[in-house]
Structure formats: C-alpha cells, structure tokens
Design a protein around this motif. Structure first.
Motif, mmCIF file in Angstrom:
data_model
loop_
_atom_site.group_PDB
_atom_site.id
_atom_site.type_symbol
_atom_site.label_atom_id
_atom_site.label_comp_id
_atom_site.label_asym_id
_atom_site.label_seq_id
_atom_site.Cartn_x
_atom_site.Cartn_y
_atom_site.Cartn_z
ATOM 1 N N THR A 1 1.078 -1.133 -0.201
ATOM 2 C CA THR A 1 -0.067 0.002 0.174
ATOM 3 C C THR A 1 0.882 0.888 -0.109
ATOM 4 O O THR A 1 0.838 2.273 -0.942
ATOM 5 C CB THR A 1 -0.845 -0.066 0.630
ATOM 6 O OG1 THR A 1 -1.302 -1.398 1.478
ATOM 7 C CG2 THR A 1 -1.899 1.065 1.530
ATOM 8 N N ASP B 1 -7.995 -5.103 -2.583
ATOM 9 C CA ASP B 1 -7.728 -5.514 -0.603
ATOM 10 C C ASP B 1 -8.452 -5.027 0.001
ATOM 11 O O ASP B 1 -8.453 -4.445 0.465
ATOM 12 C CB ASP B 1 -5.758 -5.120 -0.076
ATOM 13 C CG ASP B 1 -5.833 -5.889 1.294
ATOM 14 O OD1 ASP B 1 -6.488 -6.901 1.216
ATOM 15 O OD2 ASP B 1 -4.865 -5.642 2.069
ATOM 16 N N ARG C 1 -9.643 -6.798 4.584
ATOM 17 C CA ARG C 1 -9.408 -6.090 6.113
ATOM 18 C C ARG C 1 -10.192 -4.625 5.371
ATOM 19 O O ARG C 1 -8.909 -3.627 4.987
ATOM 20 C CB ARG C 1 -8.221 -6.027 6.693
ATOM 21 C CG ARG C 1 -7.538 -7.069 7.194
ATOM 22 C CD ARG C 1 -6.190 -7.213 7.487
ATOM 23 N NE ARG C 1 -5.534 -6.063 5.973
ATOM 24 C CZ ARG C 1 -4.816 -5.971 6.617
ATOM 25 N NH1 ARG C 1 -4.200 -5.005 7.999
ATOM 26 N NH2 ARG C 1 -3.572 -4.876 5.970
ATOM 27 N N GLN D 1 -6.312 2.248 5.229
ATOM 28 C CA GLN D 1 -5.423 3.100 4.367
ATOM 29 C C GLN D 1 -4.315 3.513 3.104
ATOM 30 O O GLN D 1 -4.015 4.318 2.897
ATOM 31 C CB GLN D 1 -4.234 2.269 5.059
ATOM 32 C CG GLN D 1 -2.428 1.769 5.332
ATOM 33 C CD GLN D 1 -1.611 0.508 4.853
ATOM 34 O OE1 GLN D 1 -1.679 -0.118 5.043
ATOM 35 N NE2 GLN D 1 -0.471 0.962 5.128
ATOM 36 N N ASP E 1 -4.063 -2.738 -5.393
ATOM 37 C CA ASP E 1 -4.047 -3.111 -4.274
ATOM 38 C C ASP E 1 -4.693 -4.477 -4.236
ATOM 39 O O ASP E 1 -5.682 -4.704 -4.803
ATOM 40 C CB ASP E 1 -3.880 -2.310 -3.284
ATOM 41 C CG ASP E 1 -3.581 -2.084 -2.052
ATOM 42 O OD1 ASP E 1 -2.472 -2.748 -2.194
ATOM 43 O OD2 ASP E 1 -3.456 -1.462 -0.610
HETATM 44 MG MG MG Z 1 -2.118 -2.983 2.180
#
Ligand code: MG
Ligand code: GDP
Length: 309
Positions: free
Chosen positions: A114, A137, A140, A146, A189
C-alpha cells in the motif's frame, strides 16, 4: 536530496555490512589465492546474495584473474563492483506506454504494497500523469482506509468497495472509472493473505482475467513487493509468487536501515526478475526507480559526500 545521495544513504548499512566484509577479506591478502576466493564467497553469502549468486560472482572474478585483468586484491574490489553492476543491469524500466496502463501490486502482508502504491501514485502524478487507485485488498477494512489515506496524500482518485467485497469487482470498477476519467495509470492494491494459497492464486487469476478482458491491449506490470529486511526469505516469496503470477518486476522496500541489500543481486541473478523500484523510507518521496549503475556504485563506494551526477 539528490537521487545519488539518497541511494547512498539507503544503502549505508548494506555497504557497512556486506561491502565492509568484502573489503576486510581483500585487505587480509597480499595476493589473490584460492583462500581469498573462499573467504569472498562467504562474505557475499553473509550479505544475503544467496549461495548461487555468491558462487557466480566468485567464478566470474576467477575468470578475470585468469585473464590477468585483476592484479592484486585491492584492484579486485573495483572488478567485483563491475561484475555486480553487469549482473543487476537490464529490465528495470517500466513498460507502460498505452493509455491507460495497469499496475497490479501483489505480495504478502506487511511488505509495503500500500505504501509503495501511494509513492508510485505521487511519482506518476508529478510526471503529469493522471492516476487512479483500486482498493482490491478487501480482506481488511483497515487496508482500504490505508489506501484512501495514500490516495489523499498523493492527490489521486480511488475506487473502493466495502470490506469483504469481491476484489475482481473492485478492479473492474477501477478500470471502468479509469477509462471514463481518462486516466493514464490504473494501480490496484491486492490482498497479501488469504485463507490459503489456492485462494490467493484463484483471486489473482480472477483479477488478471478482468484486466485481460477489459483492457486487452493495455500495457501492464505485475509488481511483486518484497521486504528487503527479510533477506533470503524475500527470494523464497518471489519463487512462490512466480508460480501463481506472471511477474514483470519487483519493488524492493525497506532498503533503508537494513544490511541485507545484497538480496537485489539474488533476485536479479537467481530469479531473473528485474528490480524496478526500491523503497528507502516511509515518506511519499522515498521510492526510487531502480538504477543498476547507481546502485552498484552506491554499494561499493561511500557516496554520502558525493553530489548527484
Ligand atoms: Mg496493504
Ligand atoms: P502492505 O501490508 O504490504 O500493504 O504493507 P504496508 O504498505 O501497509 O507497509 C507496512 C509497513 O512497512 C508500514 O509501516 C510502512 O510504513 C512500512 N514501509 C513500507 N515501505 C517502506 C520503506 O521503504 N522503508 C521503511 N523504512 N518502511 C517502509
């Protein structure tokens, strides 16, 4: 800080470790002998270049000694630097010409995916390119948040779904948005940890199929992110990912503060994967396009006092 200085700075520990040990070996001998070759090989292995690459470097040095290109141990350091420069050279440029182009970023948790995406987005934006990020991603919620922080910092758009959403659907939407907003570069990502390896493999394959279908003629890079501080473990990770994805290159992170920078040599020589970027810190501009010549030079010379060429 110029690129040369920053490279030198990022490699300080590797230079003090691996290169320091090489210098100690060379300094301990008056002449080039078999014992010198053995000690040299050991110093290289301790520097995380891996057994195969250490052997290759020493073999090449032996050849050059036999051809009388190397006269004394002192001179050998320059020759080793030269061998290393040749070894890591080639393939480091990103092949992204089409508009849009796609970068898929893969790798295990915590290696710096990230962060690297944030840095890449800022770098391309600075070059005048329009960038969009896809938060695929979805494993989570924190991972999505993030990436949002990084999109904000870099000042680029982001496409996201909820936690647990289908990553391939996120990639699909990111590509659609990228096309309709005239983006130059689409960066996605991906999750680094799933329930099992087959899961991860299936997910990456599905994402890849979406890119293939939606942008069949677009240039694409599949960048594997590796954490330099894990040394030879990074090489094992790369081997695993090579089995599941058509990697085009490596982004090697956390070279600042690690003495294990020799792993660059192993990645290129053993796996034939080009290192395309190196991460030298946690800030947005702490990413450098990999320059083999500068890297080899920084590895063997203290460049902290040298101005950028
Ligand atoms: Mg990450
Ligand atoms: P991900 O799980 O692969 O997405 O990894 P992250 O991007 O969340 O990064 C994990 C940690 O590594 C964070 O604390 C980052 O700040 C740190 N990190 C990433 N790249 C670098 C680097 O080049 N140098 C240093 N020192 N830390 C880094």
């Amino acid at each position: 800080m110029g690129i040369f200085k920053k490279f030198g700075f990022g490699l300080k520990k590797t230079r003090e470790g691996m290169t320091g040990r090489i210098e100690d070996v060379l300094g301990a001998y008056e002449e080039i002998t078999d014992d010198l070759f053995d000690d040299l090989e050991e110093a290289l292995i301790m520097g995380d270049v891996g057994v195969k690459t250490a052997t290759d470097i020493v073999e090449e040095l032996r050849k050059r000694v036999n051809k009388n290109e190397v006269r004394n141990p002192k001179h050998a350091k320059m020759i080793i630097a030269d061998i290393v420069a040749d070894m890591i050279d080639g393939g480091e440029d990103m092949g992204l010409i089409t508009i849009p182009s796609v970068i898929l970023v893969i790798g295990v948790n915590g290696v710096g995916k990230t962060t690297t995406i944030g840095k890449l987005a800022a770098m391309y934006k600075k070059e005048g390119k329009k960038v969009i990020l896809g938060a695929a991603d979805t494993f989570r919620a924190a991972a999505i948040e993030q990436l949002e922080v990084w999109a904000d910092r870099a000042g680029v758009d982001i496409v996201k779904h909820k936690e647990g959403a289908d990553p391939a659907a996120v990639v699909y939407d990111t590509i659609s948005a990228g096309i309709s907003r005239d983006c130059d570069i689409i960066i996605c990502d991906t999750a680094g940890r799933l329930h099992n390896k087959k899961n991860l493999m299936d997910e990456l394959a599905k994402i890849y199929r979406v890119v293939e279908k939606e942008l069949p003629y677009a240039d694409r890079e599949i960048l594997l992110v590796l954490d330099a501080t894990t040394g030879q473990n990074a090489v094992s990770q790369a081997k695993e990912f090579m089995n599941v994805a058509e990697l085009t290159g490596i982004a090697l992170t956390k070279l600042d503060g690690t003495a294990r920078g020799g792993v660059v040599l192993a990645i290129k020589n053993e796996l034939k994967l080009p290192v395309k970027f190196i991460g030298v810190g946690e800030q947005i501009d702490d990413l450098q396009p990999f320059n083999p010549k500068v890297f080899a030079k920084a590895l063997f010379e203290d460049t902290s006092t040298v101005e950028e060429e």
